[in-house]
Design an enzyme around this catalytic site. Structure first.
Site, PDB file in Angstrom:
ATOM      1  N   GLY A 174     -11.355  15.312 -27.883  1.00  0.00           N
ATOM      2  CA  GLY A 174     -10.450  14.760 -28.295  1.00  0.00           C
ATOM      3  C   GLY A 174      -9.701  13.778 -26.946  1.00  0.00           C
ATOM      4  O   GLY A 174     -10.193  13.896 -26.410  1.00  0.00           O
ATOM      5  N   ASN A 175      -8.483  13.831 -27.698  1.00  0.00           N
ATOM      6  CA  ASN A 175      -7.202  13.216 -26.480  1.00  0.00           C
ATOM      7  C   ASN A 175      -6.084  13.699 -27.092  1.00  0.00           C
ATOM      8  O   ASN A 175      -6.112  14.807 -28.233  1.00  0.00           O
ATOM      9  CB  ASN A 175      -7.237  11.870 -26.738  1.00  0.00           C
ATOM     10  CG  ASN A 175      -6.748  11.501 -28.337  1.00  0.00           C
ATOM     11  OD1 ASN A 175      -5.738  11.552 -28.780  1.00  0.00           O
ATOM     12  ND2 ASN A 175      -8.029  10.701 -28.795  1.00  0.00           N
TER      13      ASN A 175
END
Ligand code: C5P
Length: 416
Positions: A213-214
């Site tokens: 993810g980020n």
């Protein structure tokens, strides 16, 4: 108090509805920002919340009467000195009195003398909100320059549900903050314009419990939705993973997880959008293999994760427009989160990206070192396909959103 705010005079007017207790959250929002808050309830509001509560929360007198403290001429002075008036809840009766210019209590008298932005946050039963008399009063208040928020939909008093719920106090506070930063931030220039916005990060699963993810919080995309709705737009928000955001009333939310799901939703909805704003941090890569069950520790080092490239949704939109799948008028906005490197600064990379993506507007953010991701404030540049470059000063993400929407409006005007 954030970096961009100074101590301002905020009047919080409270109408006589069951949602009056939520006004306490709105008052708190402005006192905690360090502002001088003056609460003016209507007489009816005091049936729901006592005057002592408003006085204790604001640290100022909170009378509904014009004839208290007459030597101070409060019916004129409070409005004249205000930097912002927020009415929460705005009842049908209070908006009717305000629309016709009545001055039969301290709050309506204050509204006549105020020359600052006025924000109404309505709350009433659906039938009252939808009645032609209320619709006409809302139109009059907007024509007079006030901002009348779209109420939320949901549970009302008793078992009723429908449009008419008070927008969340956080949302009222964020719009109030915007009007303190920029009084003309919410013109009604996007009436009926269909805007599709993506927000947040995507999550690319490795197995049923883990993902790549980020750090995107979605705050900038949600801020765009918040400002666009108040400018009259009909807004759909395709939201990936988000944190610390409140949902603006009147916005349709379509939740997604992966880049592939986001692409599907964007493609399906872009054909009926006038504007598409890609504020989401879409993962550029995803694992080739998604394990069916949790990857176990077995004593040895795990296999390396092999990645493949995700489709570029933004570029896909530009290609679809060129192929005639979207109308020529569709305005496409991209974002570029850059850190700068040996090959160039943040703005240099932004210029290259604008050409590569082919969108009409590109918002360039400097990220890293705690900037932009997850913060409430933002700064950057706005680049247009026609070659203009505008610096966006540091301010709230809602302020940045209002400047981006100005540019969207301008592109739409130029195309007509
Ligand atoms: O190339 P980069 O990821 O920096 O581009 C950022 C812009 O492109 C953002 O507007 C983002 O929403 C969009 N994007 C996309 N699809 C991807 C990656 C980014 O639409 N796979």
């Amino acid at each position: 108090m954030n970096a961009t705010s100074t101590r301002r005079r905020v009047v919080v007017g409270v109408g006589g509805g069951i949602a009056a207790y939520k006004a306490c959250g709105v008052i708190r929002h402005f006192t905690e920002s360090g502002h001088d808050v003056r609460v003016i309830p209507t007489r009816a509001a005091l049936n729901f919340v006592g005057q002592a509560t408003f006085e204790a929360l604001s640290g100022n007198p909170a009378t509904p009467e014009v004839f208290d403290d007459v030597p101070d001429v409060p019916h004129v002075r409070v409005g004249q000195g205000a930097d912002l008036v927020v009415i929460a809840p705005a009842t049908a009766d209070l908006m009717a009195r305000a629309a016709t210019g009545r001055a039969d209590d301290l709050l309506t008298a204050t509204l006549l003398t105020a020359r600052c932005p006025v924000l109404f946050a309505p709350a009433m039963h659906t039938e009252m909100w939808e009645h032609p008399a209320t619709r006409a009063n809302v139109a009059t208040l907007r024509a007079h320059g006030s901002i009348v928020m779209t109420p939320a939909s949901g549970r009302l008093t008793g078992t009723d549900t429908g449009p008419g719920r008070l927008p969340e106090p956080d949302e009222i506070g964020l719009l109030g903050d915007l009007l303190l930063e920029r009084p003309d931030a919410l013109p009604r220039d996007l009436e009926g314009v269909r805007i599709l916005i993506t927000a947040g990060g995507t999550r690319e699963p490795l197995d049923p419990v883990r993902y790549l993810g980020n750090r995107s919080s979605g705050k900038q995309g949600f801020a765009l939705a918040r400002a666009a709705v108040q400018r009259g737009a009909s807004v759909t928000l395709i939201a990936g993973s988000v944190s610390g955001v409140s949902v603006p009333a009147g916005v349709e939310i379509a939740p997604v997880v992966t880049a592939a799901e986001m692409e599907q939703e964007v493609t399906r909805r872009a054909a009926v959008a006038d504007v598409v704003i890609m504020a989401a941090a879409v993962a550029d890569f995803r694992p080739v293999v998604r394990a069916e069950s949790k990857i176990k520790k077995n004593g040895a080092d795990p296999d390396p994760i092999v990645l493949t490239t995700n489709p570029d949704i933004l570029h896909g939109l530009v290609t679809a427009r060129a192929a005639g799948d979207l109308t020529d008028e569709t305005v496409i906005v991209g974002f570029a989160a850059e850190t700068g490197d040996a090959d160039g600064g943040v703005l240099d990379h932004g210029r290259i990206k604008l050409v590569r993506k082919g969108c009409d507007l590109l918002v360039v953010n400097a990220v890293g070192d705690g900037r932009a991701f997850g913060t409430d404030d933002n700064t950057g540049w706005l680049l247009t396909a026609t070659g203009t470059e505008t610096a966006l000063p540091m301010g709230s993400k809602t302020l940045m959103a209002s400047r981006i929407l100005d540019a969207v409006s301008e592109v739409r005007r130029d195309r007509r």
